[in-house]
Design an enzyme around this catalytic site. Structure first.
Site, short mmCIF file in Angstrom:
data_model
loop_
_atom_site.label_atom_id
_atom_site.label_comp_id
_atom_site.label_asym_id
_atom_site.label_seq_id
_atom_site.Cartn_x
_atom_site.Cartn_y
_atom_site.Cartn_z
N SER A 122 0.86 -1.18 0.00
CA SER A 122 0.00 0.00 0.00
C SER A 122 0.90 1.23 0.00
O SER A 122 2.11 1.15 0.24
CB SER A 122 -0.89 0.01 1.24
N ASP A 169 -1.66 -1.90 -3.85
CA ASP A 169 -3.09 -1.83 -3.50
C ASP A 169 -3.64 -0.44 -3.79
O ASP A 169 -2.97 0.42 -4.37
CB ASP A 169 -3.25 -2.18 -2.02
N HIS A 170 -4.83 -0.18 -3.32
CA HIS A 170 -5.64 1.01 -3.56
C HIS A 170 -4.84 2.28 -3.83
O HIS A 170 -4.09 2.75 -2.99
CB HIS A 170 -6.54 1.28 -2.36
N GLU A 234 -11.04 -0.63 -9.97
CA GLU A 234 -12.18 -0.87 -9.09
C GLU A 234 -13.46 -0.25 -9.60
O GLU A 234 -13.47 0.86 -10.12
CB GLU A 234 -11.88 -0.33 -7.69
N GLU A 242 -9.67 1.31 5.51
CA GLU A 242 -8.39 0.62 5.41
C GLU A 242 -7.33 1.57 4.89
O GLU A 242 -7.47 2.18 3.83
CB GLU A 242 -8.50 -0.60 4.48
N HIS A 287 -14.28 -3.40 4.26
CA HIS A 287 -12.97 -3.54 4.90
C HIS A 287 -13.12 -3.63 6.41
O HIS A 287 -14.05 -3.07 6.98
CB HIS A 287 -12.10 -2.32 4.58
N GLY A 288 -12.17 -4.29 7.04
CA GLY A 288 -12.19 -4.39 8.50
C GLY A 288 -12.66 -5.76 8.94
O GLY A 288 -12.91 -6.65 8.12
N HIS A 326 -12.18 -8.28 -2.37
CA HIS A 326 -11.68 -7.35 -1.36
C HIS A 326 -12.62 -7.35 -0.16
O HIS A 326 -13.79 -7.68 -0.27
CB HIS A 326 -11.64 -5.93 -1.93
N ASN A 348 -8.13 -10.44 -1.21
CA ASN A 348 -7.27 -9.58 -0.40
C ASN A 348 -7.40 -9.91 1.08
O ASN A 348 -8.49 -10.17 1.58
CB ASN A 348 -7.64 -8.11 -0.62
#
Length: 420
Positions: A122, A169-170, A234, A242, A287-288, A326, A348
Site C-alpha cells: 500500500s 493496492d488502492h 475498481e 483501510e 474492509h475491517g 476485497h 485480499n
C-alpha cells in the site's frame, strides 16, 4: 485468448459515487433495484453447485502452466497463472505487507501450503518501509519504500520455490503520483531485465464518475501494457476503512456493482493493445473485521455478471471475467467458495493477518514476560542475562510464524493448497 479480463471483482477500496455512461442506466443509484437483473441463482443451488464444483476441481487440477516458475511472476506468465487459478477453482491470497517480516511470512506460508502468493504494497506500507521519519510530501518515501520492498522480494522469492505476484493496492486519484513513480521504476527495470519490477498495480478511482474512472485507467493501461504490467481497477464501493481510505458511512446501495458497469469497463479496457487488467467489482464487501452475519455479501452478483458478459460475447466462454475479492474479513466459507465458483482468482487479506502478527508478538511477550523486564535478572537468577529474550528477532519471528499460520488457513479456505 489468454488475454482475459482479470476482473478484480469484489471491489475493495476507497470508492465513492460514480456516474454511469449516458444511455446505460441513468444515475448511479438507479441500478440498485437491478442487482439480479440477470436471472438469479437460488441460495441452495449456490451451495450445492459451489461445493460440488470445488470438489471436482480438487480432484482434477491441471498442470501448472510452463511459463509460471518460482520467483516473481509478470507478463504472460501472470496471465497464465490467473487463468490457471480460475480453471482450477482456487483463489490466490493477496496480502498487505508493511516490511520484510510480513513479506517473509507470506512466502513462508506459500511454501508450506504449496501455492502462489500475492505480496501487496500500500502507499502507507511503502512509506513505512522507507521510514516514517522521511518526508513524503511528494510520495517520495512511499515510492522509495515500495521499490525497496519489491527488490527484497525479488532477491529471495526463488529461494521459497513458489510463484510470487508483486502488487500494489488502492491508489486514489490524489495518489496517482505514487503509481507514476513506480511505473518509472518498472520502465527502467524493463529496459535492463525485459520485465517490469512489479507484476501489477491497482488504481482505485471509483470515487470518480464511471466514464472518468475508466478513461484514466485506460490511459494508465496503455502505459503499463508497454512493459507488461497488469492493471487492477475498481468498480463500486467497498465499505469500511483501510489504510487511509474510509467508506464507513457510505450508503449500502453503493456496495453492489451492476453487470452493465462491468461490461462497459470490459469493452473500454479491452481496446488497449497487449493490455491485461483486473476489475474489483463490489458485491457488498466491507474492509475491517466483523462478526459473521454483519456483512451482507451477494456473490450471486458475480455469477450474474459472468452470465451477462458471456452472453454479450456470444456465450462460448462461461466465465470471461477473473474477479478479485476485497474486504473479506468475517466472510463465511460458503460465500468465499461461492465467489470462487464465480471466477474469483484473488482474495485480499489485511485485517486478519495484522491481528495474527500482533497475536504472535503478544503471545511471545506473555510467555517470556518475566524475562523481558530488564537486561539482567529473571526467574532463573538475579544475575542471569535476558539478551536472547529481548533480541527483536525473537518477537518478530513469533509474529512471522503466527501470520504464516493464519495464511495457511486462508489458503485452505481459498482452495489454494498444493496447486503448484
Amino acid at each position: 485468448m489468454l488475454r482475459k479480463v482479470v476482473l478484480a471483482g469484489l471491489a475493495a477500496t476507497a470508492v465513492d459515487a460514480f456516474t454511469a455512461p449516458s444511455g446505460f442506466f441513468g444515475n448511479r443509484q438507479a441500478p440498485a433495484a437491478k442487482i439480479n437483473s440477470v436471472k438469479p441463482v437460488s441460495a441452495r443451488t449456490q451451495r450445492v453447485n459451489g461445493a460440488a464444483s470445488l470438489r471436482a476441481a480438487e480432484a482434477t487440477k491441471s498442470k501448472l502452466p510452463a511459463s509460471v516458475k518460482p520467483g516473481v511472476v509478470t507478463g504472460q506468465a501472470l496471465v497464465d497463472l490467473l487463468n490457471y487459478a480460475k480453471e482450477n477453482n482456487f483463489a490466490i491470497p493477496g496480502v498487505n505487507i508493511v516490511g520484510t517480516n510480513s513479506i517473509n511470512a507470506c512466502m513462508e506460508a506459500a511454501a508450506k501450503y504449496g501455492g502462489p502468493i500475492m505480496v501487496t504494497f500500500s502507499k502507507g506500507g511503502g512509506q513505512f518501509i522507507a521510514g516514517k521519519s522521511l518526508p513524503n510530501k511528494n510520495d517520495e518515501a512511499s515510492i522509495a519504500g515500495s521499490i525497496a520492498g519489491a527488490l527484497h522480494v525479488r532477491a529471495v522469492a526463488k529461494q521459497y520455490g513458489i510463484p510470487v505476484v508483486l502488487h500494489t493496492d488502492h491508489c486514489q486519484k490524489a495518489w496517482l503520483p505514487w503509481i507514476d513513480g513506480l511505473m518509472a521504476a518498472n520502465e527502467d527495470y524493463f529496459k535492463t531485465h525485459g520485465e517490469p519490477l512489479f507484476s501489477s498495480h491497482m488504481l482505485d478511482l471509483s470515487e470518480e464518475p464511471l466514464e472518468e474512472n475508466v478513461a484514466i485507467c485506460k490511459k494508465y493501461l496503455e502505459r503499463m501494457a508497454k512493459c507488461n504490467v497488469l492493471l487492477e481497477m475498481e468498480l463500486g464501493v467497498t465499505g469500511g476503512e483501510e489504510d487511509g481510505v474510509d467508506n464507513s458511512g457510505v450508503d449500502s446501495s453503493r456496495l453492489y456493482t451492476q453487470p452493465e458497469e462491468v461490461w462497459y469497463t470490459y469493452q473500454e479496457l479491452s481496446k488497449v493493445q497487449n493490455g491485461h487488467f483486473t476489475i474489483a467489482a463490489s458485491f457488498g464487501n466491507v474492509h475491517g473485521v466483523y462478526a459473521p452475519g454483519n456483512v451482507d455479501l451477494k456473490p450471486v452478483i458475480l455469477h450474474n455478471t459472468q452470465k451477462y458478459i458471456s452472453e454479450k460475447l456470444g456465450g462460448k466462454d462461461k466465465k470471461p471475467v477473473n474477479f478479485v475479492f476485497h474486504g473479506g474479513s468475517g466472510s463465511s466459507l460458503e460465500d468465499i467458495r461461492y465467489a470462487i465458483e464465480a471466477g474469483v482468482i484473488k482474495m485480499n487479506i489485511d485485517t486478519d493477518t495484522q491481528w495474527a502478527f500482533w497475536d504472535g508478538v503478544r503471545g511471545y511477550e506473555a510467555k517470556y514476560h518475566d524475562y523481558l523486564q530488564g537486561q539482567i535478572g529473571n526467574p532463573e537468577g538475579a544475575t542471569k542475562p535476558n539478551k536472547k529474550y529481548y533480541d527483536p528477532r525473537m518477537m518478530l519471528r513469533a509474529g512471522e510464524e503466527s501470520m504464516a499460520k493464519r495464511l495457511m488457513q486462508a489458503a485452505q479456505d481459498l482452495n489454494c493448497v498444493n496447486v503448484v
